[in-house]
Write an enzyme that holds these catalytic residues in place. Structure first.
Site, mmCIF file in Angstrom:
data_model
loop_
_atom_site.group_PDB
_atom_site.id
_atom_site.type_symbol
_atom_site.label_atom_id
_atom_site.label_comp_id
_atom_site.label_asym_id
_atom_site.label_seq_id
_atom_site.Cartn_x
_atom_site.Cartn_y
_atom_site.Cartn_z
ATOM 1 N N ARG A 64 0.853 -1.185 0.000
ATOM 2 C CA ARG A 64 0.000 0.000 0.000
ATOM 3 C C ARG A 64 0.895 1.243 0.000
ATOM 4 O O ARG A 64 2.113 1.142 0.097
ATOM 5 C CB ARG A 64 -0.920 0.018 1.223
ATOM 6 N N GLY A 65 0.247 2.408 -0.105
ATOM 7 C CA GLY A 65 0.989 3.660 -0.145
ATOM 8 C C GLY A 65 1.226 4.078 -1.577
ATOM 9 O O GLY A 65 1.714 3.289 -2.401
ATOM 10 N N ALA A 66 0.873 5.310 -1.900
ATOM 11 C CA ALA A 66 0.859 5.756 -3.291
ATOM 12 C C ALA A 66 2.166 5.488 -4.046
ATOM 13 O O ALA A 66 2.140 4.859 -5.107
ATOM 14 C CB ALA A 66 0.486 7.241 -3.347
ATOM 15 N N GLN A 212 -3.328 1.975 10.339
ATOM 16 C CA GLN A 212 -2.013 2.098 9.712
ATOM 17 C C GLN A 212 -1.064 2.966 10.538
ATOM 18 O O GLN A 212 0.149 2.785 10.466
ATOM 19 C CB GLN A 212 -2.138 2.684 8.303
ATOM 20 N N ASP A 253 -2.583 10.498 -1.915
ATOM 21 C CA ASP A 253 -2.776 9.445 -2.900
ATOM 22 C C ASP A 253 -3.121 10.007 -4.275
ATOM 23 O O ASP A 253 -2.925 9.335 -5.279
ATOM 24 C CB ASP A 253 -3.872 8.486 -2.433
ATOM 25 N N LYS A 264 -5.590 9.505 3.128
ATOM 26 C CA LYS A 264 -6.307 8.578 4.003
ATOM 27 C C LYS A 264 -7.411 9.292 4.782
ATOM 28 O O LYS A 264 -7.205 10.380 5.307
ATOM 29 C CB LYS A 264 -5.329 7.921 4.974
#
Length: 382
Positions: A64-66, A212, A253, A264
């Site tokens: 995950r994470g842009a 997260q 994102d 988020k």
């Protein structure tokens, strides 16, 4: 997609295994991921031998994470090409895995472009696959370099905004090594402040519903030896009221052409609190997260996630717990409907500055963002 041996986390330093790597064992190439759904309890790798497995890892937030999603998308195209799968089908699956993060499509497009160019120049399947892999590796390196420059620009900005030093920074979600080819985005700035002796306290939002912040940012902060404190998301207001927050640092994102920022869910309320309490609200993201084809915040597609992520609490050490209903501990009556957007959108007038590898934009305007992106392309080309 197969589990590898679990590695117990150690007290300090980076994770014992990288967030993402390309491997070529005798049985064939694969994309190997650090399963972030199992953190902080254990460091477990997932081996993705085909694109559907990688897409599932993306959807369940094992990766995950842009910025890292962009890298994963690029390696996914290379994986399909190297194993002789349908590249066009792989591109479709990867591009639609998570709709809000623009970096995913960007990474897919980079690797696909290299694959197509090689094919058009007469390369065979093996050479075309190698071209896609080389492009994925280039993107991986570029992201690490961008991370270092963002940290440098962000630290300088903090020095201008907060000349007294001893910064007390509030952050949301996770924006460190786990989301990047380097040290991250917003978290990389906080880590740089720590190394410079300028970080007094890192306030870490737990980031419900998937925690997260609690599971991942606290994990990274602890390993880096940073002074940090975890708080429930709804405790942030009391921190502001007590004058305990000097700046808010978040990632992104997708950044629309007008400067609206999708991040988020829970980021927008922090921006409102920051504005009311006259606290800088800073977004740190690479230029690849800017999407000039999305005109404004209302045009950003916000991913809606399963309701069970809200009505249940998953155990981080349970394989697949984040992906299947009924796998977690119920915290609401059976049948409860849940509203679970993965992101919210902060309008540009609430954003003090956007920090990128190409520099800092403040105030945040559509014209300024367009100029920043143009300058970034010029630097890259040269």
């Amino acid at each position: 997609m197969a589990d590898q041996d679990a590695v117990p986390p150690v007290a300090g330093g980076p994770p014992a295994v990288p967030s993402l790597r390309w491997d070529e064992p005798p049985e064939g190439p694969m994309v190997v991921l650090l399963d972030q759904t199992r953190l902080p309890a254990e460091e477990v790798e997932l081996a993705c031998t085909d694109v559907p497995a990688l897409v599932e890892a993306i959807r369940t937030l094992a990766v995950r994470g842009a910025p890292l999603l962009g890298i994963a998308g690029a390696y996914g195209v290379a994986l399909a090409a190297a194993r002789g799968y349908d590249v066009d089908e792989a591109v479709e699956l990867l591009s639609n895995a998570r709709p809000t993060a623009v970096n995913l499509g960007y990474g897919v497009g980079r690797a696909l472009g290299a694959y197509i160019r090689a094919t058009e120049e007469g390369a065979g399947p093996e050479q075309a696959a190698a071209a896609a892999l080389a492009e994925a590796r280039a993107l991986h390196r570029e992201d690490a370099e961008a991370s270092a420059r963002m940290a440098e620009h962000g630290l300088a900005l903090l020095g201008e905004l907060l000349p007294g030093g001893g910064h007390r920074i509030l952050t949301h979600c996770n924006t460190g090594t786990l989301v990047s080819g380097g040290e991250g985005t917003a978290f990389a700035v906080a880590r740089s402040a720590h190394r410079a002796g300028e970080l007094r306290r890192l306030w870490v939002d737990e980031t419900r519903p998937l925690l997260q912040g609690a599971r991942l940012t606290a994990y990274e902060a602890a390993r880096s030896g940073m002074p940090y404190t975890l708080l429930a998301d709804n405790a942030a207001g009391s921190l502001f009221a007590a004058g305990e927050v000097d700046a808010v640092l978040i990632g992104a994102d997708r950044i629309a052409a007008d400067g609206s920022v999708a991040n988020k869910v829970g980021s927008y309320p922090l921006a409102v609190l920051a504005r009311y309490h006259h606290v800088p609200f800073v977004v740190v993201a690479p230029v690849t997260t800017v999407d000039l084809s999305t005109p404004d915040g209302a045009s950003i597609e916000v991913e809606q996630r399963p309701g069970h992520e809200v009505t249940e609490i998953a155990a981080p050490s349970a394989p697949g717990a984040a992906g299947e209903p009924g796998a977690g501990i119920p915290v609401a009556p059976l049948g409860t409907q849940a509203y679970n957007p993965a992101f919210d959108v902060t309008p540009p007038d609430l954003v003090t500055a956007i920090v990128t590898e190409a520099g800092v934009l403040s105030p945040v305007t559509g014209a300024g963002l367009k100029e920043l992106c143009a300058r970034s392309r010029q630097v890259t080309i040269s």
